[in-house]
Design a protein around this motif. Structure first.
Motif, PDB file in Angstrom:
ATOM      1  N   LYS A  45       0.825  -1.207   0.000  1.00 52.22           N
ATOM      2  CA  LYS A  45       0.000   0.000   0.000  1.00 52.22           C
ATOM      3  C   LYS A  45       0.860   1.258   0.000  1.00 52.22           C
ATOM      4  CE  LYS A  45      -4.107  -2.023   2.216  1.00 52.22           C
ATOM      5  NZ  LYS A  45      -5.072  -1.611   1.170  1.00 52.22           N
ATOM      6  N   VAL A  46       2.003   1.187   0.693  1.00 49.89           N
ATOM      7  CA  VAL A  46       2.924   2.331   0.695  1.00 49.89           C
ATOM      8  C   VAL A  46       3.435   2.584  -0.726  1.00 49.89           C
ATOM      9  CG1 VAL A  46       5.197   3.116   1.447  1.00 49.89           C
ATOM     10  CG2 VAL A  46       3.629   2.092   3.100  1.00 49.89           C
ATOM     11  N   ALA A  48       1.886   2.059  -3.299  1.00 53.11           N
ATOM     12  CA  ALA A  48       0.761   2.599  -4.062  1.00 53.11           C
ATOM     13  C   ALA A  48       0.435   4.034  -3.659  1.00 53.11           C
ATOM     14  CB  ALA A  48      -0.473   1.713  -3.888  1.00 53.11           C
ATOM     15  N   GLY A  49       1.243   4.578  -2.726  1.00 52.04           N
ATOM     16  CA  GLY A  49       1.077   5.972  -2.351  1.00 52.04           C
ATOM     17  C   GLY A  49       0.304   6.223  -1.077  1.00 52.04           C
ATOM     18  N   ILE A  50       0.018   5.172  -0.303  1.00 56.90           N
ATOM     19  CA  ILE A  50      -0.740   5.319   0.938  1.00 56.90           C
ATOM     20  C   ILE A  50       0.221   5.423   2.121  1.00 56.90           C
ATOM     21  CG2 ILE A  50      -2.453   4.229   2.455  1.00 56.90           C
ATOM     22  CD1 ILE A  50      -3.553   2.794  -0.009  1.00 56.90           C
ATOM     23  N   ASP A  51      -0.088   6.288   3.066  1.00 55.93           N
ATOM     24  CA  ASP A  51       0.725   6.430   4.270  1.00 55.93           C
ATOM     25  C   ASP A  51       0.789   5.094   5.012  1.00 55.93           C
ATOM     26  OD1 ASP A  51       1.903   8.191   6.563  1.00 55.93           O
ATOM     27  OD2 ASP A  51       0.264   7.064   7.507  1.00 55.93           O
ATOM     28  N   ASP A  54      -1.629   4.700   8.039  1.00 54.42           N
ATOM     29  CA  ASP A  54      -3.008   4.597   7.548  1.00 54.42           C
ATOM     30  C   ASP A  54      -3.250   3.226   6.936  1.00 54.42           C
ATOM     31  OD1 ASP A  54      -3.539   7.178   8.359  1.00 54.42           O
ATOM     32  OD2 ASP A  54      -3.208   8.066   6.381  1.00 54.42           O
ATOM     33  N   ALA A  55      -2.250   2.722   6.211  1.00 49.69           N
ATOM     34  CA  ALA A  55      -2.380   1.412   5.578  1.00 49.69           C
ATOM     35  C   ALA A  55      -2.532   0.318   6.624  1.00 49.69           C
ATOM     36  CB  ALA A  55      -1.157   1.141   4.705  1.00 49.69           C
ATOM     37  N   GLY A  58      -5.967   0.370   8.291  1.00 48.39           N
ATOM     38  CA  GLY A  58      -7.078   0.003   7.414  1.00 48.39           C
ATOM     39  C   GLY A  58      -6.952  -1.373   6.804  1.00 48.39           C
ATOM     40  N   ASP A  63      -6.446  -8.146   1.939  1.00 46.60           N
ATOM     41  CA  ASP A  63      -5.165  -7.541   1.539  1.00 46.60           C
ATOM     42  C   ASP A  63      -4.021  -8.545   1.598  1.00 46.60           C
ATOM     43  OD1 ASP A  63      -6.264  -5.002   1.127  1.00 46.60           O
ATOM     44  OD2 ASP A  63      -6.046  -4.468   3.241  1.00 46.60           O
TER      45      ASP A  63
END
Length: 205
Positions: A45-46, A48-51, A54-55, A58, A63
């Motif tokens: 997820k990181v 993919a641009g997600i913090d 936060d990843a 969530g 996943d």
């Protein structure tokens, strides 16, 4: 063996802990959790641009089923995310809940015996030399069609070891009462047999 029996298995990358953990879980009919997948899912997820935090907060079970989680890039991102205290905290409850399930559980990772399940009746630390682990990882990548040099794979293994062992939050190390199994010169069958023997002895105490 009583219900809720937990087996904590730690060790560095490519030491064989995943293979041993799955085999031990199957042998005793326990549920198995590769906690590294949690961090790989966060790493993906990181990328993919997600913090990262936060990843982690969530994360859902689906996943963990992504085929891309086994790539070197995700492994690197996972290792970097794992040094973040908030990420580790977000995943803590998930792991402890799994460990407490009835019917027994085997968890493998980097800090199961030291942080996640310090009271586990069985703690194993599966290890091997960096060179042996690099050879295993190199063969695994080649088998999946991923091209890389042995030197690069060895450097990656050593870099991950340093990052895992030197981080402030839950560094990779054997628990004080863990049984260390070095798989450098063992076959898979021998390593699994050694682990099963440790569990059986612990269950008879």
């Amino acid at each position: 063996m009583s219900e809720g029996f937990t087996i904590a298995i730690d060790g560095p990358a490519a030491a064989g802990k995943g293979t041993v953990s799955k085999a031990v879980a199957a042998h005793f009919g326990f549920a198995h959790l590769d906690t590294g997948l949690l961090y790989r899912a966060v790493g993906a997820k990181v990328l993919a641009g997600i913090d990262a935090t936060d990843a982690a907060r969530g994360l859902v079970a689906e996943d963990l089923e992504d085929d891309s989680l086994r790539t070197p890039a995700v492994a690197q991102a996972a290792s970097k995310a794992a040094v973040i205290a908030d990420v580790r905290a977000a995943l803590l409850d998930f792991q402890r809940s799994f460990a407490a399930r009835s019917g027994g559980a085997v968890l493998d990772g980097r800090d199961i015996g030291t942080v996640i399940c310090p009271e586990a009746p069985v703690k194993l630390f599966i290890t091997a030399s960096a060179e042996v682990r690099a050879k295993r990882r190199f063969a695994e990548l080649a088998g999946r069609g991923i091209e890389d040099s042995f030197e690069a794979v060895l450097a990656d293994v050593k870099a991950r070891d340093a990052r895992d062992m030197e981080r402030v939050e839950a560094p990779l190390k054997p628990a004080a009462d863990a049984v260390v199994i070095d798989t450098s010169d063992l076959t898979i069958e021998q390593a699994v047999a050694a682990a099963v023997e440790v569990v059986l002895k612990a269950s008879q105490r």
